[in-house]
Design a protein around this motif. Structure first.
Motif, PDB file in Angstrom:
ATOM      1  N   UNK A   1     -86.913  -4.953  66.632  1.00  0.00           N
ATOM      2  CA  UNK A   1     -87.568  -6.159  67.130  1.00  0.00           C
ATOM      3  C   UNK A   1     -88.198  -5.894  68.503  1.00  0.00           C
ATOM      4  N   UNK A   2     -87.475  -5.194  69.345  1.00  0.00           N
ATOM      5  CA  UNK A   2     -87.997  -4.865  70.688  1.00  0.00           C
ATOM      6  C   UNK A   2     -89.242  -3.989  70.552  1.00  0.00           C
ATOM      7  N   UNK A   3     -89.169  -2.988  69.667  1.00  0.00           N
ATOM      8  CA  UNK A   3     -90.309  -2.091  69.449  1.00  0.00           C
ATOM      9  C   UNK A   3     -91.534  -2.858  68.956  1.00  0.00           C
ATOM     10  N   UNK A   4     -91.306  -3.750  67.991  1.00  0.00           N
ATOM     11  CA  UNK A   4     -92.429  -4.522  67.435  1.00  0.00           C
ATOM     12  C   UNK A   4     -93.043  -5.396  68.521  1.00  0.00           C
ATOM     13  N   UNK A   5     -92.188  -6.092  69.279  1.00  0.00           N
ATOM     14  CA  UNK A   5     -92.706  -6.966  70.339  1.00  0.00           C
ATOM     15  C   UNK A   5     -93.446  -6.174  71.405  1.00  0.00           C
ATOM     16  N   UNK A   6     -92.921  -5.008  71.702  1.00  0.00           N
ATOM     17  CA  UNK A   6     -93.540  -4.187  72.747  1.00  0.00           C
ATOM     18  C   UNK A   6     -94.957  -3.769  72.372  1.00  0.00           C
ATOM     19  N   UNK A   7     -95.160  -3.417  71.108  1.00  0.00           N
ATOM     20  CA  UNK A   7     -96.455  -2.843  70.704  1.00  0.00           C
ATOM     21  C   UNK A   7     -97.310  -3.798  69.878  1.00  0.00           C
ATOM     22  N   UNK A   8     -96.776  -4.968  69.622  1.00  0.00           N
ATOM     23  CA  UNK A   8     -97.458  -5.952  68.785  1.00  0.00           C
ATOM     24  C   UNK A   8     -98.929  -6.129  69.167  1.00  0.00           C
ATOM     25  N   UNK A   9     -99.164  -6.450  70.445  1.00  0.00           N
ATOM     26  CA  UNK A   9    -100.505  -6.762  70.935  1.00  0.00           C
ATOM     27  C   UNK A   9    -101.477  -5.608  70.691  1.00  0.00           C
ATOM     28  N   UNK A  10    -101.029  -4.432  71.064  1.00  0.00           N
ATOM     29  CA  UNK A  10    -101.864  -3.231  70.972  1.00  0.00           C
ATOM     30  C   UNK A  10    -102.253  -2.929  69.524  1.00  0.00           C
ATOM     31  N   UNK A  11    -101.256  -3.000  68.646  1.00  0.00           N
ATOM     32  CA  UNK A  11    -101.492  -2.645  67.243  1.00  0.00           C
ATOM     33  C   UNK A  11    -102.341  -3.724  66.568  1.00  0.00           C
TER      34      UNK A  11
END
Length: 194
Positions: free
Chosen positions: A24-34
């Protein structure tokens, strides 16, 4: 920056070891960029959202299988998956324009047969990548209309609603896009044939 990468690889390890929160942390961290990356290619919020979901389904499957080995390079790896899914999306939805009796579109009358032999497939891929490069040279407004029309098979009514311009303006942009494409093809001496 290094700190981020260390964190990513630790989070990946933690997730593989059963810590669901780490993902969840990984997804939130890169969500915007991806998401931005995917949207910039497909220009459609819903499609971008679907591809984003599919990207992470693939990420999860790979991590669960234990076949992830890109130590510390989590984001580039995810971006590659997203990029491949974007390409798949265009392959699946590639439709030729349905304009009868208009020679404006002859540049796109590229063979459209699923059962191409290998040699023809290579040529077709080359033409499509040439076209993609050519399309990149168009002004933004023309490129947007052309992509919506050719690759997404949208009607001019849908295009006008999506881009907040009149149908006539959308038609005009498409017309200029094709004229400009033809000029670029002639200027570069590109042969778009099979």
């Amino acid at each position: 920056m290094e700190q981020l990468q260390i964190n990513d690889s630790i989070l990946v390890k933690n997730y593989i070891n059963g810590d669901e929160k780490a993902l969840e942390i990984l997804i939130n961290r890169h969500n915007q960029r991806i998401t931005s990356f995917i949207y910039s290619k497909v220009l459609d919020r819903d499609v971008a959202e679907d591809i984003f979901q599919d990207t992470f389904i693939k990420v999860i499957k790979t991590l669960k299988k234990g076949s992830y080995s890109e130590e510390g390079k989590f984001l580039p790896w995810v971006m590659r998956i997203a990029h491949n899914l974007v390409i798949d999306h265009f392959r699946k939805n590639k439709r030729m324009p349905k304009f009868e009796g208009s020679d404006d579109f002859n540049i796109f009358s590229v063979i459209h047969d699923e059962k191409l032999n290998a040699e023809k497939q290579i040529i077709k891929d080359q033409i499509e990548s040439d076209l993609t490069l050519l399309i990149e040279e168009l002004p933004d407004d023309q490129r947007e209309v052309l992509i919506m029309r050719i690759y997404k098979d949208m009607s001019f009514k849908e295009i006008s609603e999506n881009t907040n311009v009149s149908i006539n303006t959308a038609l005009g942009r498409m017309r200029y896009a094709l004229i400009n494409l033809r000029k670029i093809v002639e200027r570069k001496n590109i042969v778009l044939t099979n």
